[in-house]
Structure formats: structure tokens, C-alpha cells
Scaffold this motif. Structure first.
Motif, PDB file in Angstrom:
ATOM      1  N   SER A   1     -52.467 -50.094  33.887  1.00 28.56           N
ATOM      2  CA  SER A   1     -51.101 -50.209  34.398  1.00 28.56           C
ATOM      3  C   SER A   1     -50.248 -49.001  34.035  1.00 28.56           C
ATOM      4  O   SER A   1     -49.142 -48.846  34.524  1.00 28.56           O
ATOM      5  N   ASN A   2     -50.769 -48.106  33.182  1.00 28.75           N
ATOM      6  CA  ASN A   2     -50.022 -46.889  32.844  1.00 28.75           C
ATOM      7  C   ASN A   2     -49.891 -45.938  34.029  1.00 28.75           C
ATOM      8  O   ASN A   2     -49.097 -45.004  33.988  1.00 28.75           O
ATOM      9  N   LEU A   3     -50.685 -46.150  35.067  1.00 29.79           N
ATOM     10  CA  LEU A   3     -50.602 -45.288  36.244  1.00 29.79           C
ATOM     11  C   LEU A   3     -49.511 -45.740  37.212  1.00 29.79           C
ATOM     12  O   LEU A   3     -49.110 -44.994  38.095  1.00 29.79           O
ATOM     13  N   ILE A   4     -49.037 -46.982  37.032  1.00 32.16           N
ATOM     14  CA  ILE A   4     -47.950 -47.500  37.869  1.00 32.16           C
ATOM     15  C   ILE A   4     -46.628 -47.040  37.251  1.00 32.16           C
ATOM     16  O   ILE A   4     -46.471 -47.080  36.033  1.00 32.16           O
TER      17      ILE A   4
ATOM     18  N   ASN B   1     -40.039 -44.162  30.308  1.00 33.91           N
ATOM     19  CA  ASN B   1     -41.260 -44.662  29.664  1.00 33.91           C
ATOM     20  C   ASN B   1     -42.479 -43.971  30.251  1.00 33.91           C
ATOM     21  O   ASN B   1     -42.477 -43.561  31.406  1.00 33.91           O
ATOM     22  N   PRO B   2     -43.544 -43.895  29.462  1.00 36.00           N
ATOM     23  CA  PRO B   2     -44.759 -43.305  30.020  1.00 36.00           C
ATOM     24  C   PRO B   2     -45.281 -44.162  31.170  1.00 36.00           C
ATOM     25  O   PRO B   2     -45.104 -45.365  31.182  1.00 36.00           O
TER      26      PRO B   2
ATOM     27  N   TYR C   1     -50.578 -45.886  43.090  1.00 34.79           N
ATOM     28  CA  TYR C   1     -51.194 -46.960  42.308  1.00 34.79           C
ATOM     29  C   TYR C   1     -50.425 -48.280  42.382  1.00 34.79           C
ATOM     30  O   TYR C   1     -50.920 -49.300  41.932  1.00 34.79           O
ATOM     31  N   GLY C   2     -49.211 -48.244  42.925  1.00 30.08           N
ATOM     32  CA  GLY C   2     -48.488 -49.509  43.054  1.00 30.08           C
ATOM     33  C   GLY C   2     -46.982 -49.389  42.935  1.00 30.08           C
ATOM     34  O   GLY C   2     -46.412 -48.295  42.945  1.00 30.08           O
ATOM     35  N   LEU C   3     -46.383 -50.558  42.798  1.00 30.00           N
ATOM     36  CA  LEU C   3     -44.935 -50.733  42.797  1.00 30.00           C
ATOM     37  C   LEU C   3     -44.500 -51.120  41.393  1.00 30.00           C
ATOM     38  O   LEU C   3     -45.107 -51.989  40.771  1.00 30.00           O
ATOM     39  N   SER C   4     -43.429 -50.493  40.901  1.00 24.48           N
ATOM     40  CA  SER C   4     -42.933 -50.805  39.555  1.00 24.48           C
ATOM     41  C   SER C   4     -42.282 -52.177  39.529  1.00 24.48           C
ATOM     42  O   SER C   4     -41.997 -52.778  40.564  1.00 24.48           O
TER      43      SER C   4
END
Length: 156
Positions: free
Chosen positions: A13-16, A42-43, A96-99
């Protein structure tokens, strides 16, 4: 002996991207507002665009996407209803997705259709204040960094 299976999207999930900051609402008119926000400190993955959602009774009492693929951290939303109350939130997107959603904005009411678009008529105010006299009383020193100032307003 085992087989490693990878899904199409990474589990990390760090890629989102992280959730953006609470949107700030400005330049409120009858049918438009300007939203501005900051990307998450945030990272996480860097956002490639943003999605803006709004909630209003005029939108059917639910959250509705008003803008997608927004590339900047500021956006003018148009075609809003005059005199309506809105709440806004922003999500960051990348491949990779939506925050998670940003915090929800303060509630905002667009200007009513009966309000003047010109705002304040300064000439009218100057005429009204032309007959006013201000009497300043002697200032009183309270300390080395404070002064008490009093005045009285009267008509000519």
C-alpha cells in the motif's frame, strides 16, 4: 516446492498516494468555488492526478464526483447551484490506486442569486461616511508596548 502468484496490482500500500490535506475553499461566487489542497507529506506513491467529490442536498444527498484527472493542487469548480451548501473532499490517484479521502472541507454556501455580483459600492460608502466626524481622545500609555486609544463617532 511452491509457486509464487502475483496479482496485477502490488499488495504494497506504500505505492498508493496518501490522502491530500483538507481542501481550502475560496473565491465563492453564485456558481463556482476555488478549491486548493496539498498532497500528502507521508511516504507513499506520488499522485499523478486528483479526484474531487462534493456532497450537497442539490446533488441528491450523496457524494458525487465533480472532477477527475485534475493535475494541479488547485481547481475551480463551476456549474454549482446558487444559494446551495456544499462539502468537498479530494483524493489522490496514481497507477496503483486511489488514496483515502482528504478531510472534508468546511461547509460552503454559494452566493444566492439575489446577492449583488458587484459586491460593495465604495462610492456609496464614501457618501455615507462623508458626514461622519471622528473625535480622537488623548491616547493613554498602558506599558512600554501597549497604548489605549479611544474615539467617538458623530454626525456633522
Amino acid at each position: 516446492f511452491g509457486v509464487v502468484v502475483q496479482s496485477g496490482h502490488p499488495e504494497d500500500s506504500n505505492l498508493i498516494p496518501g490522502a491530500p490535506s483538507k481542501p481550502d475553499v475560496s473565491n465563492i461566487s453564485r456558481t463556482s468555488v476555488t478549491l486548493s489542497w496539498k498532497s500528502s507529506p507521508n511516504p507513499g506513491g506520488s499522485p499523478t492526478s486528483y479526484l474531487i467529490e462534493a456532497f450537497s442536498y442539490t446533488l441528491g444527498n450523496r457524494w458525487v464526483t465533480l472532477a477527475e484527472h485534475v493535475k494541479t493542487e488547485s481547481y475551480v469548480l463551476t456549474n454549482l447551484k446558487p444559494g446551495a451548501v456544499y462539502l468537498f473532499m479530494v483524493r489522490a490517484m496514481n497507477v496503483y490506486g486511489l488514496s483515502d479521502p482528504s478531510p472534508i472541507s468546511d461547509s460552503v454556501r454559494t452566493q444566492d442569486s439575489s446577492s449583488t455580483m458587484q459586491g460593495v459600492d465604495h462610492r456609496h460608502i464614501q457618501r455615507e461616511l462623508g458626514d461622519v466626524v471622528i473625535h480622537l481622545h488623548m491616547p493613554t500609555v498602558l506599558s512600554s508596548s501597549a497604548v489605549k486609544v479611544q474615539w467617538m463617532v458623530s454626525s456633522c
